[in-house]
Write an enzyme that holds these catalytic residues in place. Structure first.
Site, PDB file in Angstrom:
ATOM      1  N   HIS A  86       0.612  -1.288   0.041  1.00 48.03           N
ATOM      2  CA  HIS A  86      -0.024   0.088  -0.057  1.00 48.03           C
ATOM      3  C   HIS A  86       0.997   1.312   0.055  1.00 48.03           C
ATOM      4  CE1 HIS A  86      -2.639   2.954   1.952  1.00 48.03           C
ATOM      5  NE2 HIS A  86      -3.781   2.168   1.518  1.00 48.03           N
TER       6      HIS A  86
ATOM      7  N   ASP B  44       3.345  -4.915   8.236  1.00 53.22           N
ATOM      8  CA  ASP B  44       2.076  -3.932   7.965  1.00 53.22           C
ATOM      9  C   ASP B  44       0.779  -5.170   8.123  1.00 53.22           C
ATOM     10  OD1 ASP B  44      -0.288  -2.966   7.038  1.00 53.22           O
ATOM     11  OD2 ASP B  44       0.825  -1.919   5.326  1.00 53.22           O
TER      12      ASP B  44
ATOM     13  N   GLN C   2      -4.511  -5.484   6.871  1.00 49.92           N
ATOM     14  CA  GLN C   2      -5.386  -6.455   5.879  1.00 49.92           C
ATOM     15  C   GLN C   2      -5.350  -7.933   6.650  1.00 49.92           C
ATOM     16  OE1 GLN C   2      -7.703  -5.489   4.339  1.00 49.92           O
ATOM     17  NE2 GLN C   2      -6.882  -3.237   3.653  1.00 49.92           N
TER      18      GLN C   2
ATOM     19  N   LYS D  66     -10.444  -1.166  10.561  1.00 52.22           N
ATOM     20  CA  LYS D  66     -10.779  -2.349   9.560  1.00 52.22           C
ATOM     21  C   LYS D  66     -11.137  -3.675  10.330  1.00 52.22           C
ATOM     22  CE  LYS D  66      -7.251  -0.615   6.397  1.00 52.22           C
ATOM     23  NZ  LYS D  66      -8.029  -0.110   5.385  1.00 52.22           N
TER      24      LYS D  66
ATOM     25  N   CYS E  71      -4.810   2.445  -3.696  1.00 50.97           N
ATOM     26  CA  CYS E  71      -3.575   3.027  -3.090  1.00 50.97           C
ATOM     27  C   CYS E  71      -2.250   2.122  -3.460  1.00 50.97           C
ATOM     28  CB  CYS E  71      -3.681   3.454  -1.696  1.00 50.97           C
ATOM     29  SG  CYS E  71      -4.902   4.787  -1.149  1.00 50.97           S
TER      30      CYS E  71
HETATM   31  N1  7TS Z   1      -1.599  -0.835   4.723  1.00 52.94           N
HETATM   32  C1  7TS Z   1      -2.706  -1.695   4.137  1.00 52.94           C
HETATM   33  C2  7TS Z   1      -1.923  -3.014   3.797  1.00 52.94           C
HETATM   34  C3  7TS Z   1      -3.637  -1.167   3.846  1.00 52.94           C
HETATM   35  O1  7TS Z   1      -4.720  -1.928   3.266  1.00 52.94           O
HETATM   36  C4  7TS Z   1      -4.099   0.190   4.347  1.00 52.94           C
HETATM   37  C5  7TS Z   1      -5.640   0.609   3.940  1.00 52.94           C
HETATM   38  C6  7TS Z   1      -3.270   0.905   4.886  1.00 52.94           C
HETATM   39  C7  7TS Z   1      -2.014   0.297   5.115  1.00 52.94           C
HETATM   40  C8  7TS Z   1      -3.498   2.168   5.585  1.00 52.94           C
HETATM   41  O2  7TS Z   1      -4.399   2.279   6.551  1.00 52.94           O
HETATM   42  P1  7TS Z   1      -5.102   3.363   7.171  1.00 52.94           P
HETATM   43  O3  7TS Z   1      -6.120   2.960   8.229  1.00 52.94           O
HETATM   44  O4  7TS Z   1      -3.968   4.183   7.927  1.00 52.94           O
HETATM   45  O5  7TS Z   1      -5.586   4.038   6.118  1.00 52.94           O
HETATM   46  N2  7TS Z   1      -6.109   0.097   2.975  1.00 52.94           N
HETATM   47  C9  7TS Z   1      -7.203   0.729   2.269  1.00 52.94           C
HETATM   48  C10 7TS Z   1      -7.937   0.039   1.221  1.00 52.94           C
HETATM   49  O6  7TS Z   1      -7.530  -0.910   0.724  1.00 52.94           O
HETATM   50  N3  7TS Z   1      -9.153   0.787   0.841  1.00 52.94           N
HETATM   51  O7  7TS Z   1      -9.053   1.961   1.693  1.00 52.94           O
HETATM   52  C11 7TS Z   1      -7.777   1.750   2.598  1.00 52.94           C
END
Ligand code: 7TS
Length: 406
Positions: free
Chosen positions: A121, A199, A202, A225, A364
């Site tokens: 990401h 990370d 997910q 999430k 992203c």
């Molecule tokens: N890393 C991964 C693997 C992610 O899926 C996301 C967010 C982030 C980092 C960043 O997370 P945040 O909570 O700080 O925004 N992924 C997504 C997505 O897949 N669709 O919207 C946000």
């Protein structure tokens, strides 16, 4: 058998219609919905004990502090961290990774190397690029093949004493692919002294995390999430790493003593928690952990795997539908395009008219989209409340979109 009906009834938002159709929410990788138990804890915090934490001797401040510290302990247990002060509250994965990338600055020299993977990401790319700009270090990327499988022989050739950080995700948000982090960690440990960042944005919502068994130095994830409110996230760091690093933000809460001449930092975890935290959100994150543990990690993984396999089977029945990373082992998400009908956003708009929420676009992850030479994909992502009937509705919706767009 999981009682999905009972689970769904705990999510008020799922009871509504969108565009005259029952909502089919399949955008869980972006953010999950929140169960009543979490919403109630959040509301109770603001209606009964709202106060700033760690500051006052008054009763509300003490109650708010105790509740947040109980939540920290729940999260410690949730990921099997050795100590509660290894859990730092942040506002999400993005902030957690930025915190690490900033805090390690002093440790990184020109020509040092940072390794990430092709499947990251943007929030696990850009903070490291910024660190490289600050220090003159170099960014290296583990390549992938046509199936989205990372080519780990790259590590055999590239890990060295120059490698200072290896940062990879456990599950790709764009393709849902489960990455072989055990192998990545073992190769890294064998061939370098690099700090390892995982990370888990997910993976934490989908399967049991054990940071001690995994033997990573840092593990980061987002509360929103995994059924908790937005603006919540975690940075786990091994004690010795957290002690070694400089703070990210300076301000209140994170000092032991402050004068104009010199400031000394507070002990862990507060050294990394400057300013007023998201107290209500952090307490509700503890309640989201309870929600997950009450259902059970194995039950969650089993149900979501079945949904994912069923979705792959149903979608592959559709002609000219390409699933990215079809042959790879996946969790949580499935990403696809209709090769002969419209672009991802057209499909997404038609699905929305049918009450189906999916994410379309680049997720992203520009490098992954560039690799497959597409502007975006359609991504359906699953949570514990999704049903097989919803997958049928998705497959029918995609067929309808194909007819309309051809
Ligand atoms: N890393 C991964 C693997 C992610 O899926 C996301 C967010 C982030 C980092 C960043 O997370 P945040 O909570 O700080 O925004 N992924 C997504 C997505 O897949 N669709 O919207 C946000």
């Amino acid at each position: 058998m999981l009682d999905t009906h009972n689970i769904r009834s705990q999510f008020p938002i799922l009871m509504q219609e969108i565009n005259g159709k029952p909502l089919v929410y399949l955008d869980n990788a972006a953010t999950s919905q929140k169960p009543k138990s979490v919403l109630e804890v959040y509301e109770k915090y603001y209606t009964e004990i709202n106060a700033n934490v760690h500051r006052g001797v008054h009763t509300l401040s003490r109650l708010a502090t105790e509740a947040m510290e109980i939540s920290r302990k729940k999260i410690q247990k949730f990921i099997n961290a050795e100590k509660d002060f290894e859990i730092i509250f942040t506002k999400g994965t993005t902030e957690s990774i930025n915190l690490i990338a900033y805090a390690v600055t002093r440790e990184i020299k020109e020509n040092d190397e940072i390794i990430i993977s092709y499947l990251e990401h943007h929030s696990n790319i850009v903070p490291w690029q910024m660190l490289c700009e600050r220090t003159g270090a170099k960014l290296k990327v583990i390549p992938m093949d046509e199936n989205g499988i990372l080519q780990l022989d790259f590590l055999d050739k590239n890990l060295s004493e120059k490698t200072k950080i290896v940062s990879v995700n456990q599950v790709s948000n764009a393709l849902g692919i489960i990455n072989p982090i055990e192998e990545i960690i073992s190769k890294t440990r064998k061939n370098s002294a690099a700090m390892i960042v995982i990370d888990g944005a997910q993976s934490a919502p989908h399967f049991k995390i054990d940071v001690q068994k995994t033997d990573c130095d840092f593990f980061v994830f987002s509360g929103h999430k995994m059924y908790a409110p937005m603006g919540t996230g975690i940075l786990y760091g091994k004690e010795k790493m957290l002690r070694k690093l400089n703070p990210f933000h300076g301000g209140g809460e994170m000092i032991a003593a402050c004068s104009f001449e010199k400031t000394t930092y507070a002990d862990l975890p507060f050294k990394f928690e400057a300013g007023t935290p998201n107290v209500g959100g952090n307490i509700a994150l503890g309640s989201a952990v309870d929600f997950i543990e009450n259902i059970g990690h194995e039950n969650i993984a089993h149900h979501e795997n079945q949904l994912l396999n069923y979705a792959q089977e149903k979608l592959l029945e559709i002609e000219n539908l390409k699933i990215y990373g079809e042959k790879a082992k996946k969790a949580g998400s499935i990403s696809f395009n209709l090769e002969n009908a419209g672009i991802a956003s057209d499909v997404g708009m038609i699905l929305d008219k049918l009450g189906i929420a999916v994410r379309t676009g680049h997720h992203c992850t520009h490098p992954i989209m560039d690799f497959f030479n597409v502007a975006g994909t359609v991504r359906a992502s699953f949570a514990i409340y999704n049903t097989f009937e919803e997958i049928d509705i998705l497959a029918e919706g995609v067929k309808k979109a194909q007819k309309m767009l051809r």
